[in-house]
Design an enzyme around this catalytic site. Sequence first.
Site, PDB file in Angstrom:
ATOM      1  NE  ARG A  16       0.040   1.728  -4.578  1.00 29.82           N
ATOM      2  CZ  ARG A  16       0.563   1.830  -3.354  1.00 29.82           C
ATOM      3  NH1 ARG A  16       0.946   3.008  -2.912  1.00 29.82           N
ATOM      4  NH2 ARG A  16       0.719   0.767  -2.591  1.00 29.82           N
ATOM      5  CB  CYS A  22       9.364  12.907  19.648  1.00 29.20           C
ATOM      6  SG  CYS A  22       8.553  14.424  20.136  1.00 29.20           S
TER       7      CYS A  22
HETATM    8  C1  LIG Z   1      -4.675  -3.871  -1.310  1.00 28.90           C
HETATM    9  C2  LIG Z   1      -5.417  -4.797  -2.191  1.00 28.90           C
HETATM   10  C3  LIG Z   1      -5.875  -4.369  -3.427  1.00 28.90           C
HETATM   11  C4  LIG Z   1      -5.581  -3.005  -3.990  1.00 28.90           C
HETATM   12  O1  LIG Z   1      -4.241  -2.816  -4.303  1.00 28.90           O
HETATM   13  P1  LIG Z   1      -3.779  -1.474  -5.002  1.00 28.90           P
HETATM   14  O2  LIG Z   1      -2.314  -1.593  -5.134  1.00 28.90           O
HETATM   15  O3  LIG Z   1      -4.179  -0.351  -4.110  1.00 28.90           O
HETATM   16  O4  LIG Z   1      -4.454  -1.397  -6.330  1.00 28.90           O
HETATM   17  C5  LIG Z   1      -6.640  -5.244  -4.180  1.00 28.90           C
HETATM   18  N1  LIG Z   1      -6.929  -6.491  -3.730  1.00 28.90           N
HETATM   19  C6  LIG Z   1      -6.480  -6.938  -2.535  1.00 28.90           C
HETATM   20  C7  LIG Z   1      -6.824  -8.304  -2.097  1.00 28.90           C
HETATM   21  C8  LIG Z   1      -5.713  -6.111  -1.731  1.00 28.90           C
HETATM   22  O5  LIG Z   1      -5.265  -6.559  -0.554  1.00 28.90           O
END
Ligand SMILES: *Cc1c(COP(=O)(O)O)cnc(C)c1O
Length: 421
Positions: A278, A346
């Site tokens: 993220r 919808c």
């Molecule tokens: C989703 C995920 C991430 C990344 O998480 P962010 O919040 O996008 O940084 C890292 N490691 C694992 C195992 C994940 O499932």
Amino acid sequence: MDHFLYRDGELFAEDVPVAEIAAAVGTPFYCYSSATLTRHFQLFEEALAGLDHMVCYAMKAASNQAILTTLARLGAGMDVVSGGEYTRAKAAGVPGERIVFSGVGKTRDEMRMALEGGIRQFNVESEPEMAVLNEVALSLGLRAPITVRVNPDVDAKTHAKIATGKSENKFGIPIARAREVYAHAASLPGLEVIGIDVHIGSQLTDLAPFRMAYRKVAELTEALRADGHDIRRLDLGGGLGIPYARSNEAPPLPLAWGQVIREEVGHLGCEIEIEPGRLIAGNAGIMVSKVIYVKSGEGRDFLILDGAMNDLIRPAMYDAHHDIVPVVEPEAAVEMQPYDIVGPVCESGDTFAKQRLMPPVQAGDLVAFRSAGAYGAVMASEYNTRPLIPEVLVHEHQFAVIRARPSFDEILNRDTIPEWL
Ligand SMILES: *Cc1c(COP(=O)(O)O)cnc(C)c1O
């Protein structure tokens, strides 16, 4: 920080006016800034500078090949959670030794694909998975490098749908059982135990849960080493949050997260791996949409946009907030008005914001959803037979469509009518 700023009275993506992209590709669309992607990746590199480390981008956040290629060229590793993502990583030029495979439900086919194509490690999430991976590796005459994902039973204090580190979540093995599970792993000839993995959730805005989890990992490292395991790599997951509302206090920066890592596990001499998703992609992307109608309802005005929940599901799924700003910069003195901002799908859940204060808006105006780069395009669907919206990448004064909008014919041609019908 990002590269979507007002300049000369209108919103720019780096050096390109957003309205110019809208005119060229139509709305709605996603738009990413390569400068922001690069900057965010480098923040994590800087946060771990001096430590033996690898930043593995969690590509489920945004996995367009152009985004992956941008990051791969900077030396990023990739965290993948499916055979499809593994294939994307390889196609973007990421060598197997920079790819980690996470996820609770890896299939035999996916394991085989990664073992044959090369893999840095599997983050194993359960004993049944361990047994299957052992079999698959032996059948290929290989040993699979693994960490075991431990569930530290730490409250990440985030939205329930993206918390993964509590004992009731499906992820990892309970940390209390770790020594037993590691002993079992070490007895399997198709596996090579190399480290420990932990990931407690997403959109964390406080460092305390990370610190608690990493402290438990440090204790476990010592305990497992005493048991005779050569623990040499710690995968500390991702999860650092981003500021979705500019008006709120910003979450801690990667540098502060890196400091927690140094303090809690820096003394162990392990290679450190992190998996941010993220924070790299989120503020590197916006979704641009056009106002179709302004509709006056019972005591409220609705902004009906051409973008909808199928294009950006985070508000409907996680009650997520996205700042929504006009593409034409509002006058400083303008009086704000409350709107319910909705899409054409919808479902009443197709609501992006309720009673959101905006400058007065008219049909035909463009608006931009900020912080839409992560968990945006990747979670889109074609519900209501609304074509997947295009993705655009900007680099300085250039932009390019990196995924085109499918035509209605292309959508219909994916279906087949059986001969016997
Ligand atoms: C989703 C995920 C991430 C990344 O998480 P962010 O919040 O996008 O940084 C890292 N490691 C694992 C195992 C994940 O499932």
